[in-house]
Design a protein around this motif. Structure first.
Motif, PDB file in Angstrom:
ATOM      1  N   VAL A 100       0.972  -1.161   0.253  1.00 51.22           N
ATOM      2  CA  VAL A 100      -0.100   0.415  -0.050  1.00 51.22           C
ATOM      3  C   VAL A 100       0.587   1.159   0.151  1.00 51.22           C
ATOM      4  O   VAL A 100       0.545   2.515  -0.324  1.00 51.22           O
ATOM      5  N   GLY A 101       1.909   1.127   0.493  1.00 54.10           N
ATOM      6  CA  GLY A 101       2.806   2.415   0.276  1.00 54.10           C
ATOM      7  C   GLY A 101       3.357   2.815  -1.241  1.00 54.10           C
ATOM      8  O   GLY A 101       3.056   4.071  -1.219  1.00 54.10           O
ATOM      9  N   LEU A 102       3.197   1.673  -1.992  1.00 52.50           N
ATOM     10  CA  LEU A 102       3.592   2.218  -3.453  1.00 52.50           C
ATOM     11  C   LEU A 102       2.448   3.436  -3.450  1.00 52.50           C
ATOM     12  O   LEU A 102       2.992   4.215  -4.594  1.00 52.50           O
ATOM     13  N   PRO A 103       1.439   3.580  -3.824  1.00 57.67           N
ATOM     14  CA  PRO A 103       0.678   4.558  -4.473  1.00 57.67           C
ATOM     15  C   PRO A 103       0.466   5.928  -3.419  1.00 57.67           C
ATOM     16  O   PRO A 103       0.520   7.271  -3.965  1.00 57.67           O
ATOM     17  N   LEU A 104       0.303   5.089  -2.257  1.00 53.36           N
ATOM     18  CA  LEU A 104       0.986   6.303  -1.208  1.00 53.36           C
ATOM     19  C   LEU A 104       2.016   7.473  -1.472  1.00 53.36           C
ATOM     20  O   LEU A 104       2.126   8.574  -1.683  1.00 53.36           O
ATOM     21  N   ALA A 105       3.457   6.829  -1.604  1.00 48.09           N
ATOM     22  CA  ALA A 105       4.294   7.531  -2.456  1.00 48.09           C
ATOM     23  C   ALA A 105       4.499   8.062  -3.684  1.00 48.09           C
ATOM     24  O   ALA A 105       4.600   9.560  -3.487  1.00 48.09           O
ATOM     25  N   VAL A 106       3.426   7.002  -4.422  1.00 46.05           N
ATOM     26  CA  VAL A 106       3.188   8.448  -5.596  1.00 46.05           C
ATOM     27  C   VAL A 106       2.594   9.267  -5.165  1.00 46.05           C
ATOM     28  O   VAL A 106       2.605   9.964  -6.593  1.00 46.05           O
ATOM     29  N   LEU A 107       1.632   9.148  -4.867  1.00 45.36           N
ATOM     30  CA  LEU A 107       0.400  10.359  -4.681  1.00 45.36           C
ATOM     31  C   LEU A 107       1.004  11.645  -4.173  1.00 45.36           C
ATOM     32  O   LEU A 107       1.241  12.725  -4.027  1.00 45.36           O
ATOM     33  N   TRP A 108       2.299  11.275  -2.733  1.00 43.12           N
ATOM     34  CA  TRP A 108       2.769  12.146  -2.227  1.00 43.12           C
ATOM     35  C   TRP A 108       3.868  12.897  -3.196  1.00 43.12           C
ATOM     36  O   TRP A 108       3.662  14.120  -3.126  1.00 43.12           O
ATOM     37  N   GLY A 109       4.434  12.238  -3.948  1.00 44.42           N
ATOM     38  CA  GLY A 109       5.299  13.211  -5.034  1.00 44.42           C
ATOM     39  C   GLY A 109       4.217  13.436  -5.841  1.00 44.42           C
ATOM     40  O   GLY A 109       5.295  14.332  -6.820  1.00 44.42           O
ATOM     41  N   TRP A 110       3.400  13.360  -6.172  1.00 42.26           N
ATOM     42  CA  TRP A 110       2.961  14.448  -7.310  1.00 42.26           C
ATOM     43  C   TRP A 110       1.876  15.723  -6.670  1.00 42.26           C
ATOM     44  O   TRP A 110       2.130  16.333  -6.818  1.00 42.26           O
ATOM     45  N   LEU A 111       1.745  15.091  -5.695  1.00 40.58           N
ATOM     46  CA  LEU A 111       0.746  15.967  -5.471  1.00 40.58           C
ATOM     47  C   LEU A 111       2.029  17.638  -4.604  1.00 40.58           C
ATOM     48  O   LEU A 111       1.640  18.828  -4.276  1.00 40.58           O
ATOM     49  N   ILE A 112       2.838  17.084  -3.741  1.00 31.53           N
ATOM     50  CA  ILE A 112       4.132  17.640  -2.965  1.00 31.53           C
ATOM     51  C   ILE A 112       4.992  18.861  -4.259  1.00 31.53           C
ATOM     52  O   ILE A 112       5.372  19.490  -3.783  1.00 31.53           O
ATOM     53  N   TRP A 113       5.520  17.824  -5.202  1.00 28.55           N
ATOM     54  CA  TRP A 113       7.016  17.827  -5.789  1.00 28.55           C
ATOM     55  C   TRP A 113       6.449  17.504  -7.130  1.00 28.55           C
ATOM     56  O   TRP A 113       7.722  17.944  -7.962  1.00 28.55           O
ATOM     57  N   ASN A 114       5.515  17.757  -7.719  1.00 25.92           N
ATOM     58  CA  ASN A 114       5.500  17.599  -8.971  1.00 25.92           C
ATOM     59  C   ASN A 114       6.465  16.306  -9.477  1.00 25.92           C
ATOM     60  O   ASN A 114       6.531  16.627 -10.701  1.00 25.92           O
ATOM     61  N   GLU A 115       6.433  15.024  -9.058  1.00 22.48           N
ATOM     62  CA  GLU A 115       7.006  13.493  -9.039  1.00 22.48           C
ATOM     63  C   GLU A 115       5.979  12.888  -9.794  1.00 22.48           C
ATOM     64  O   GLU A 115       5.054  12.487 -10.102  1.00 22.48           O
ATOM     65  N   LEU A 116       6.270  12.338 -11.178  1.00 25.96           N
ATOM     66  CA  LEU A 116       5.300  11.375 -11.457  1.00 25.96           C
ATOM     67  C   LEU A 116       6.717  10.166 -12.597  1.00 25.96           C
ATOM     68  O   LEU A 116       8.003  10.230 -12.670  1.00 25.96           O
ATOM     69  N   PRO A 117       6.642   8.532 -11.988  1.00 30.76           N
ATOM     70  CA  PRO A 117       7.353   7.647 -12.660  1.00 30.76           C
ATOM     71  C   PRO A 117       7.963   7.549 -13.229  1.00 30.76           C
ATOM     72  O   PRO A 117       6.482   7.382 -14.128  1.00 30.76           O
ATOM     73  N   ASP A 118       8.834   6.988 -13.927  1.00 31.33           N
ATOM     74  CA  ASP A 118       9.444   7.427 -15.227  1.00 31.33           C
ATOM     75  C   ASP A 118       8.997   5.915 -15.709  1.00 31.33           C
ATOM     76  O   ASP A 118       8.415   5.152 -14.995  1.00 31.33           O
ATOM     77  N   TRP A 119       9.545   5.171 -16.293  1.00 33.59           N
ATOM     78  CA  TRP A 119       8.307   4.431 -17.163  1.00 33.59           C
ATOM     79  C   TRP A 119       8.770   2.500 -16.623  1.00 33.59           C
ATOM     80  O   TRP A 119       8.146   1.918 -16.386  1.00 33.59           O
ATOM     81  N   GLU A 120      10.403   3.013 -16.394  1.00 31.61           N
ATOM     82  CA  GLU A 120      10.557   1.717 -16.043  1.00 31.61           C
ATOM     83  C   GLU A 120      10.305   1.540 -14.596  1.00 31.61           C
ATOM     84  O   GLU A 120      10.614   0.659 -13.247  1.00 31.61           O
ATOM     85  N   VAL A 121      10.207   2.669 -13.423  1.00 33.93           N
ATOM     86  CA  VAL A 121       9.915   3.096 -11.674  1.00 33.93           C
ATOM     87  C   VAL A 121       8.674   1.804 -11.908  1.00 33.93           C
ATOM     88  O   VAL A 121       7.507   1.495 -11.545  1.00 33.93           O
ATOM     89  N   TRP A 122       7.378   2.418 -13.254  1.00 31.06           N
ATOM     90  CA  TRP A 122       5.767   1.535 -13.523  1.00 31.06           C
ATOM     91  C   TRP A 122       6.547  -0.024 -13.285  1.00 31.06           C
ATOM     92  O   TRP A 122       5.050  -0.230 -12.629  1.00 31.06           O
ATOM     93  N   ALA A 123       6.940   0.777 -14.604  1.00 31.44           N
ATOM     94  CA  ALA A 123       7.332  -1.319 -14.673  1.00 31.44           C
ATOM     95  C   ALA A 123       6.986  -1.957 -13.407  1.00 31.44           C
ATOM     96  O   ALA A 123       7.311  -3.334 -13.312  1.00 31.44           O
ATOM     97  N   GLY A 124       8.576  -1.519 -12.982  1.00 28.08           N
ATOM     98  CA  GLY A 124       9.114  -1.898 -11.196  1.00 28.08           C
ATOM     99  C   GLY A 124       8.108  -2.309 -10.454  1.00 28.08           C
ATOM    100  O   GLY A 124       7.900  -3.444  -9.858  1.00 28.08           O
ATOM    101  N   MET A 125       7.405  -1.184  -9.944  1.00 24.05           N
ATOM    102  CA  MET A 125       6.202  -1.358  -9.607  1.00 24.05           C
ATOM    103  C   MET A 125       4.707  -2.193  -9.772  1.00 24.05           C
ATOM    104  O   MET A 125       5.130  -2.714  -8.644  1.00 24.05           O
ATOM    105  N   ALA A 126       4.585  -2.603 -11.091  1.00 22.03           N
ATOM    106  CA  ALA A 126       4.514  -3.991 -11.040  1.00 22.03           C
ATOM    107  C   ALA A 126       4.855  -4.567 -10.887  1.00 22.03           C
ATOM    108  O   ALA A 126       4.133  -6.161 -10.969  1.00 22.03           O
ATOM    109  N   LEU A 127       5.481  -5.406 -11.131  1.00 22.67           N
ATOM    110  CA  LEU A 127       6.672  -6.472 -11.365  1.00 22.67           C
ATOM    111  C   LEU A 127       6.638  -7.250  -9.645  1.00 22.67           C
ATOM    112  O   LEU A 127       6.607  -8.038  -9.320  1.00 22.67           O
ATOM    113  N   ILE A 128       6.778  -5.967  -8.689  1.00 25.43           N
ATOM    114  CA  ILE A 128       7.363  -6.250  -8.259  1.00 25.43           C
ATOM    115  C   ILE A 128       5.552  -6.292  -7.037  1.00 25.43           C
ATOM    116  O   ILE A 128       5.593  -6.959  -5.640  1.00 25.43           O
TER     117      ILE A 128
END
Length: 326
Positions: free
Chosen positions: A271-299
């Motif tokens: 559950v920490g994965l979507p929460l980290a994406v949410l904080w990164g997007w809301l506060i630092w305007n960060e969204l993961p690169d495709w490698e991170v999205w793919a790695g998240m999906a695999l893990i």
């Protein structure tokens, strides 16, 4: 007995969900403060406040007498593993996007499943083992081994720090499972907070004046070695929040791994994965690169497979035990 085990597993899952939510807030606050304060100062204040809340929980669970232990060395080792896990992760977090660091850290449940074989004597079948291999493939993907060092946003060694953090975190949680049989969750939390205070105080004695940061350009090392400063008025709320979060994290995760099997609890840490994406997007305007999205999906996919496989296996074993009684 079966109902009791199911209730304990459910409680363990609830505790780990609360703990992971607190961890995501903790990571966000530390990243927010990393540009001004040294890591060891943040840890010292966080643990100083956190141990007060933890002692309140100790009182509620039986009083100061529950802090007595016959296994001080194992508790010390567990505490040092927590320190290593936190320090390596936070040093990386200072220079990496929150979602990237979190995704790499989530090799921890894979390590837990793998290490539960020799440490806890749990059985991991070939399908679960294959899922673990797939999950580690996601970790490798996020390391981007095909890229040259110049093409990476951070030093390749820094990319490995969350993985080192994941390994030490897995070891400490498996130790929690063993120690939790004789030690209350609040006592486990106090031991960890105390070790954090001692280690961060030693950092202050050695590097608190900032001498070691002279001539250093790496932002991770600067975060680790810069001088202590008196917090600004607006930062105290963050530091106090870190302390409260620290107590919640220490108690909830210790309780989760005391009550339920590691293989049952660990997948819910995702559950920490979507929460980290949410904080990164809301506060630092960060969204993961495709490698991170793919790695998240695999893990995450491999972790969820391991979980459902374990649950299905547990149901089969339970039915077999019922039949055996008749």
């Amino acid at each position: 007995m079966k109902q009791t085990s199911a209730a304990m597993a459910t409680a363990g899952i609830v505790y780990v969900l609360v703990g992971m939510t607190a961890i995501s807030i903790n990571d966000m606050l530390i990243k927010q403060l990393s540009g001004d304060y040294p890591l060891h100062q943040i840890v010292f204040v966080r643990s100083g406040v956190g141990i007060l809340f933890s002692l309140i929980l100790v009182q509620a669970e039986g009083g100061l007498s529950i802090l007595k232990t016959r296994q001080p060395f194992l508790h010390l080792l567990r505490g040092l593993l927590v320190v290593v896990s936190n320090m390596t992760y936070f040093v990386a977090l200072a220079v990496m996007p929150l979602a990237d660091a979190t995704a790499l850290f989530f090799a921890a449940p894979l390590f837990i499943t793998l290490l539960s074989i020799p440490i806890l004597g749990e059985r991991v079948g070939p399908m679960r083992m294959a899922a673990v291999v797939v999950g580690f493939g996601g970790v490798i993907l996020m390391q981007r081994p095909w890229e040259g060092t110049a093409a990476l946003d951070v030093n390749r060694l820094v990319l490995l720090l969350p993985v080192v953090s994941a390994l030490t975190y897995a070891l400490l949680q498996l130790m929690t499972r063993k120690l939790g049989a004789t030690t209350r969750a609040s006592a486990l939390a106090v031991y960890i907070q105390a070790i954090f205070i001692v280690v961060s105080a030693l950092f202050y004695v050695i590097a608190g004046d900032g001498d070691f940061v002279q001539g250093v350009s790496d932002p991770s090392l600067i975060f680790l070695l810069r001088a202590w400063i008196w917090p600004g008025d607006g930062d105290w709320i963050y530091l106090l929040g870190l302390g409260l979060n620290s107590a919640v994290i220490g108690y909830c995760l210790a309780q989760a791994y005391r009550l339920a099997d590691a293989a049952t609890v660990a997948p819910f840490e995702y559950v920490g994965l979507p929460l980290a994406v949410l904080w990164g997007w809301l506060i630092w305007n960060e969204l993961p690169d495709w490698e991170v999205w793919a790695g998240m999906a695999l893990i995450a996919g491999s972790g969820l497979f391991v979980f459902f496989r374990e649950r299905a296996k547990a149901r089969v074993v339970a039915r077999a035990e019922v039949k055996a009684r008749y």
